[in-house]
Design a protein around this motif. Structure first.
Motif, PDB file in Angstrom:
ATOM      1  N   MET A   1     -33.619   0.358 -61.466  1.00 15.37           N
ATOM      2  CA  MET A   1     -33.176   0.313 -60.070  1.00 15.37           C
ATOM      3  C   MET A   1     -34.331   0.594 -59.116  1.00 15.37           C
ATOM      4  O   MET A   1     -34.432  -0.019 -58.048  1.00 15.37           O
TER       5      MET A   1
ATOM      6  N   TYR B   1     -35.100  -2.145 -56.366  1.00 15.61           N
ATOM      7  CA  TYR B   1     -34.857  -1.707 -54.995  1.00 15.61           C
ATOM      8  C   TYR B   1     -36.165  -1.400 -54.267  1.00 15.61           C
ATOM      9  O   TYR B   1     -36.198  -1.377 -53.048  1.00 15.61           O
TER      10      TYR B   1
ATOM     11  N   VAL C   1     -28.007  -2.695 -62.033  1.00 15.48           N
ATOM     12  CA  VAL C   1     -28.076  -3.103 -60.626  1.00 15.48           C
ATOM     13  C   VAL C   1     -26.770  -3.717 -60.128  1.00 15.48           C
ATOM     14  O   VAL C   1     -26.365  -3.484 -58.982  1.00 15.48           O
TER      15      VAL C   1
ATOM     16  N   THR D   1     -26.504  -6.556 -48.418  1.00 14.92           N
ATOM     17  CA  THR D   1     -27.901  -6.127 -48.448  1.00 14.92           C
ATOM     18  C   THR D   1     -28.371  -5.671 -47.073  1.00 14.92           C
ATOM     19  O   THR D   1     -28.965  -4.597 -46.929  1.00 14.92           O
TER      20      THR D   1
ATOM     21  N   ARG E   1     -27.231  -2.182 -47.716  1.00 13.46           N
ATOM     22  CA  ARG E   1     -28.464  -1.825 -48.431  1.00 13.46           C
ATOM     23  C   ARG E   1     -28.248  -1.816 -49.936  1.00 13.46           C
ATOM     24  O   ARG E   1     -28.677  -0.917 -50.657  1.00 13.46           O
ATOM     25  N   ARG E   2     -27.592  -2.888 -50.412  1.00  9.64           N
ATOM     26  CA  ARG E   2     -27.287  -3.015 -51.836  1.00  9.64           C
ATOM     27  C   ARG E   2     -27.643  -4.421 -52.295  1.00  9.64           C
ATOM     28  O   ARG E   2     -27.377  -5.402 -51.610  1.00  9.64           O
ATOM     29  N   LEU E   3     -28.249  -4.528 -53.474  1.00  9.39           N
ATOM     30  CA  LEU E   3     -28.519  -5.829 -54.087  1.00  9.39           C
ATOM     31  C   LEU E   3     -27.298  -6.266 -54.885  1.00  9.39           C
ATOM     32  O   LEU E   3     -26.807  -5.514 -55.731  1.00  9.39           O
TER      33      LEU E   3
ATOM     34  N   TRP F   1     -35.587  -6.428 -48.215  1.00  5.94           N
ATOM     35  CA  TRP F   1     -34.830  -5.727 -47.178  1.00  5.94           C
ATOM     36  C   TRP F   1     -35.134  -6.249 -45.776  1.00  5.94           C
ATOM     37  O   TRP F   1     -34.531  -5.797 -44.801  1.00  5.94           O
TER      38      TRP F   1
ATOM     39  N   SER G   1     -34.990  -9.736 -57.152  1.00  5.17           N
ATOM     40  CA  SER G   1     -34.062 -10.116 -56.103  1.00  5.17           C
ATOM     41  C   SER G   1     -34.587 -11.411 -55.496  1.00  5.17           C
ATOM     42  O   SER G   1     -35.743 -11.468 -55.060  1.00  5.17           O
TER      43      SER G   1
END
Length: 283
Positions: A19, A23, A96, A130, A134-136, A163, A200
């Protein structure tokens, strides 16, 4: 002996490190995940499928001069089950995307000699999950089928840019005023046969110019969390016989149509901005 814990996570790989990498930089890799023999079979399958795709209208998408993308049927890839059940792949997906992740895309990208620099881009617009949460909620796995060198047009990525909010402009292609930010962060990846990466697809990246006399086929596996919508852009199909032959652990994580016979794929995930390409001087 199983490496799975009671929670279902593979304890061979550190969840925090997985992660942290995705991230943070937005890309991680596993060296030597597959044997050279396994990758050689994958390369043979890609070459066969590319020839078939080029022979039918709409079978291969242009993503810049001398650069193509082809979406494929899983059962035409001899090592598909070994890929989606590889311990590192499943550990990354669970860490993830959660335990109910779904495989939604199988395809390959080939930059041939003469392929130009792509413009900096992400593969699709960043979702609210995202930008706000703020998450994949999706990942792309890449497997090279050749040893990558500087001359063969390596993949280039700007770590941490998954991001970036591109609001006010094109949601996939950043304004050229932002290029210095990406160039300052740029890392060229030189994977070798047997390596696999996970990233990502929102992390700003580009393919670079292929100045060699060789092609660089790369297999792509797309995986979503339950709330992602990328399956709508793809058309995974399997025949009933292949579906019945799959282990339950594969069927549980595969979003696809079960069909009587395989149909030609006309892949909907076009990226029009990649068709032009840039000369090295323009880039």
């Amino acid at each position: 002996m199983s490496n799975a814990s009671a929670s279902g996570f593979n304890t061979e790989f550190d969840t925090g490190a997985i992660m942290g990498g995705l991230y943070g930089d937005g890309i991680i890799a596993r060296k030597g995940a597959f044997t050279k023999e396994w990758v050689a079979r994958l390369k043979e399958d890609i070459e066969t499928l590319f020839a078939e795709a080029r022979a039918r209208p709409g079978g291969a998408l242009e993503r810049g001069p001398a650069r193509y993308y082809v979406e494929v049927h899983p059962e035409r890839i001899r090592g598909f089950v070994e890929l989606v059940t590889h311990p590192w792949v499943t550990a990354v997906c669970r860490a993830v995307l959660g335990p109910d992740y779904k495989v939604v895309e199988a395809g390959f990208d080939i930059p041939f000699p003469g392929a130009m620099h792509q413009p900096w881009h992400r593969d699709f617009a960043a979702p609210e999950a995202t930008l706000v949460g703020r998450r994949l909620n999706s990942l792309a796995f890449n497997i090279t089928t050749v040893d990558v060198t500087e001359e063969i047009g390596p993949f280039e990525i700007a770590p941490g840019t998954q991001w970036d909010d591109l609001a006010g402009g094109d949601p996939m292609f950043p304004d050229k005023a932002l290029y210095p930010r990406y160039e300052a962060r740029a890392q060229r990846k030189l994977p070798q046969v047997g390596d696999i990466s996970a990233r990502s697809a929102l992390t700003i990246h580009r393919g670079t110019a292929n100045r060699s006399q060789l092609s660089r086929p790369v297999f792509v596996l797309g995986v979503d969390a339950p709330d992602a919508r990328n399956a709508e852009k793809h058309d995974l199909q399997v025949t009933q016989g292949y579906w019945d032959s799959l282990p339950e652990e594969v069927r549980a994580h595969l979003t696809c149509r079960v069909v009587g016979s395989l149909e030609d794929i006309y892949q909907a995930h076009t990226i029009e901005g990649l068709r032009m390409g840039l000369t090295p001087d323009q880039a």
